[in-house]
Design a protein around this motif. Sequence first.
Motif, mmCIF file in Angstrom:
data_model
loop_
_atom_site.group_PDB
_atom_site.id
_atom_site.type_symbol
_atom_site.label_atom_id
_atom_site.label_comp_id
_atom_site.label_asym_id
_atom_site.label_seq_id
_atom_site.Cartn_x
_atom_site.Cartn_y
_atom_site.Cartn_z
ATOM 1 N N ALA A 349 0.832 -1.204 0.000
ATOM 2 C CA ALA A 349 0.000 0.000 0.000
ATOM 3 C C ALA A 349 0.867 1.255 0.000
ATOM 4 C CB ALA A 349 -0.927 -0.007 1.213
ATOM 5 N N ASP A 350 1.988 1.208 0.740
ATOM 6 C CA ASP A 350 2.903 2.357 0.803
ATOM 7 C C ASP A 350 4.057 2.148 -0.183
ATOM 8 O OD1 ASP A 350 3.929 0.218 2.267
ATOM 9 O OD2 ASP A 350 4.948 1.497 3.730
ATOM 10 N N ASN A 351 3.690 2.073 -1.462
ATOM 11 C CA ASN A 351 4.730 1.801 -2.462
ATOM 12 C C ASN A 351 5.433 3.056 -2.959
ATOM 13 O OD1 ASN A 351 3.052 2.870 -4.673
ATOM 14 N ND2 ASN A 351 1.848 0.998 -4.391
ATOM 15 N N GLN A 352 4.998 4.229 -2.501
ATOM 16 C CA GLN A 352 5.701 5.475 -2.794
ATOM 17 C C GLN A 352 6.200 6.085 -1.497
ATOM 18 O OE1 GLN A 352 2.530 7.394 -5.383
ATOM 19 N NE2 GLN A 352 4.384 8.147 -6.374
ATOM 20 N N LEU A 353 7.451 6.478 -1.492
ATOM 21 C CA LEU A 353 8.060 7.059 -0.302
ATOM 22 C C LEU A 353 7.871 8.567 -0.284
ATOM 23 C CD1 LEU A 353 11.380 5.043 -0.435
ATOM 24 C CD2 LEU A 353 9.746 4.973 1.455
ATOM 25 N N PRO A 354 7.350 9.131 0.810
ATOM 26 C CA PRO A 354 7.348 10.592 0.919
ATOM 27 C C PRO A 354 8.775 11.100 1.039
ATOM 28 C CG PRO A 354 6.582 9.588 2.964
ATOM 29 C CD PRO A 354 6.751 8.478 1.983
ATOM 30 N N MET A 355 9.107 12.088 0.263
ATOM 31 C CA MET A 355 10.459 12.660 0.229
ATOM 32 C C MET A 355 10.361 14.166 0.323
ATOM 33 S SD MET A 355 12.449 14.628 -2.059
ATOM 34 C CE MET A 355 11.933 14.250 -3.724
ATOM 35 N N ARG A 356 11.294 14.756 1.036
ATOM 36 C CA ARG A 356 11.392 16.217 0.991
ATOM 37 C C ARG A 356 12.828 16.638 0.721
ATOM 38 N NH1 ARG A 356 13.368 18.850 5.471
ATOM 39 N NH2 ARG A 356 13.297 17.859 7.526
ATOM 40 N N PRO A 357 13.015 17.701 -0.086
ATOM 41 C CA PRO A 357 14.352 18.264 -0.253
ATOM 42 C C PRO A 357 14.709 18.995 1.036
ATOM 43 C CG PRO A 357 12.753 19.638 -1.356
ATOM 44 C CD PRO A 357 11.996 18.451 -0.834
ATOM 45 N N ASP A 358 15.886 18.739 1.552
ATOM 46 C CA ASP A 358 16.229 19.228 2.881
ATOM 47 C C ASP A 358 17.325 20.279 2.791
ATOM 48 O OD1 ASP A 358 16.006 19.330 5.610
ATOM 49 O OD2 ASP A 358 16.994 17.424 6.004
ATOM 50 N N HIS A 359 17.240 21.285 3.645
ATOM 51 C CA HIS A 359 18.299 22.282 3.854
ATOM 52 C C HIS A 359 18.740 22.954 2.563
ATOM 53 C CE1 HIS A 359 19.660 20.484 7.985
ATOM 54 N NE2 HIS A 359 18.353 20.713 7.906
ATOM 55 N N GLY A 360 17.824 23.662 1.948
ATOM 56 C CA GLY A 360 18.175 24.427 0.760
ATOM 57 C C GLY A 360 18.949 25.690 1.106
ATOM 58 N N PHE A 361 19.618 26.228 0.114
ATOM 59 C CA PHE A 361 20.378 27.472 0.292
ATOM 60 C C PHE A 361 19.446 28.664 0.502
ATOM 61 C CE2 PHE A 361 23.831 25.667 -2.731
ATOM 62 C CZ PHE A 361 24.365 24.928 -1.698
ATOM 63 N N GLN A 362 19.957 29.669 1.161
ATOM 64 C CA GLN A 362 19.324 30.982 1.144
ATOM 65 C C GLN A 362 19.916 31.714 -0.049
ATOM 66 O OE1 GLN A 362 19.726 33.162 4.795
ATOM 67 N NE2 GLN A 362 18.107 34.606 4.280
ATOM 68 N N MET A 363 19.083 32.088 -1.005
ATOM 69 C CA MET A 363 19.593 32.606 -2.271
ATOM 70 C C MET A 363 18.564 33.537 -2.908
ATOM 71 S SD MET A 363 19.182 29.033 -4.454
ATOM 72 C CE MET A 363 19.664 29.762 -6.021
ATOM 73 N N LEU A 364 19.033 34.285 -3.911
ATOM 74 C CA LEU A 364 18.190 35.207 -4.671
ATOM 75 C C LEU A 364 17.399 36.101 -3.717
ATOM 76 C CD1 LEU A 364 16.978 32.742 -7.471
ATOM 77 C CD2 LEU A 364 18.955 34.267 -7.496
ATOM 78 N N ASP A 365 16.110 36.230 -3.930
ATOM 79 C CA ASP A 365 15.313 37.157 -3.124
ATOM 80 C C ASP A 365 15.236 36.742 -1.655
ATOM 81 O OD1 ASP A 365 13.498 39.493 -3.048
ATOM 82 O OD2 ASP A 365 11.970 38.009 -2.543
#
Length: 401
Positions: A349-365
């Motif tokens: 049933a849980d054949n897709q893993l929840p993923m999050r991109p972690d610790h992005g840069f502080q950039m641009l605006d």
Amino acid sequence: MIQTMRWFGPNDPVSLMDIRQAGCSGVVTALHQIPVGQVWPIEAIEDRKKLVETGNDQYTELKWLVVESLPVHEDIKKGLPSREDYIHNYKESLRNLATCGIKTVCYNFMPVLDWSRTILDHTLPEGQKTLRFVWEDFALFDLYILQRPGAFADYETSVQEAALSKIKTMTPEEIGTLTNTVLLGLPGSEEAFELTEFQGLLNNYAEIGDKELRQNLYYFVSQIAPLAQDLGINLCIHPDDPPRSLLGLPRVVSTAADLEQLLQSCDVRANGITFCTGSLGVRADNDLPGMIRRFGDRIHFVHLRTTKRDADNPLNFHEAPHLEGDVDMYEVVKALTEEEIRRKSEKYADNQLPMRPDHGFQMLDDLHKKTYPGYSAIGRLKALAELRGLEMSILRSFNQF
């Protein structure tokens, strides 16, 4: 994988609309306003769920998929008699989350501090700002600001001398900044511990070493994982960050051997892992793709990020571009894709893993905005775009897209 982002609640400067525009379908959040150890009531859970999922028509495609984190009270980590009451409360919170349809719960078992860095705004050559950990600066704090008893035994003479030399050149403002950075508390909070109180928190672990902390973790897991299994909840422990002992405190979720012992301590599938490539990847001896293939069935949540160790001192590291650090992100995502394909073939049933991109840069605006360290919008958007493209190409190679 199911693409998500962490959201710290109504006061988060990154909005739900921002997360939806980034292309996410899931939200990772928690009830930070409830004191650690208290029961999360159904009403509060439903209020947050409604805010995420139906607060406005434009958010209806977002789902609250993961709790990060349902924190573990320090009395549980210390193995005090009062832990029974807090374990009871933890179980009640799990029951309430299950009632509300939340089925993935992240937690950690790091004593006192959930994470440690020494610089929150390290500037890269291109001008982005990122998080950094410098061993000499951490030693400087430990030895000469906190002045922890017995601390000198944890550092080589050369590190002690370099730290002493450096603190003599620092201004009071610089010392204050380093102190506040090291003492930042739970993620999602802008408040640091008071230095005058901090040593007392460490003293509480004076008689708790590696063996004792493991025993306390395994006891906790043995109490809650069977219930989680019955409730249909996947528990997933977050690895230590960074994955080594600091301030004399033991760390017991840092290596493949640590994970193996934890999973065997209560052998139910609900006793699982948050596979954080950034935390585990700080150690060069951790084979991340191999760990995914070894523990894949017990991975319930994924944090994708990478760090870059200094060539002259691998104890120093900074958060690096997601496709360019020490983590072989291609092999990591490939191994995760293979695990998802296996689950689909076996009708999970849980054949897709929840993923999050972690610790992005502080950039641009976002350089001109105040956001939680590592959680600005544009940096995580960039990371998610890179990871999304990498995953798509791997899926195409497996004829899965």
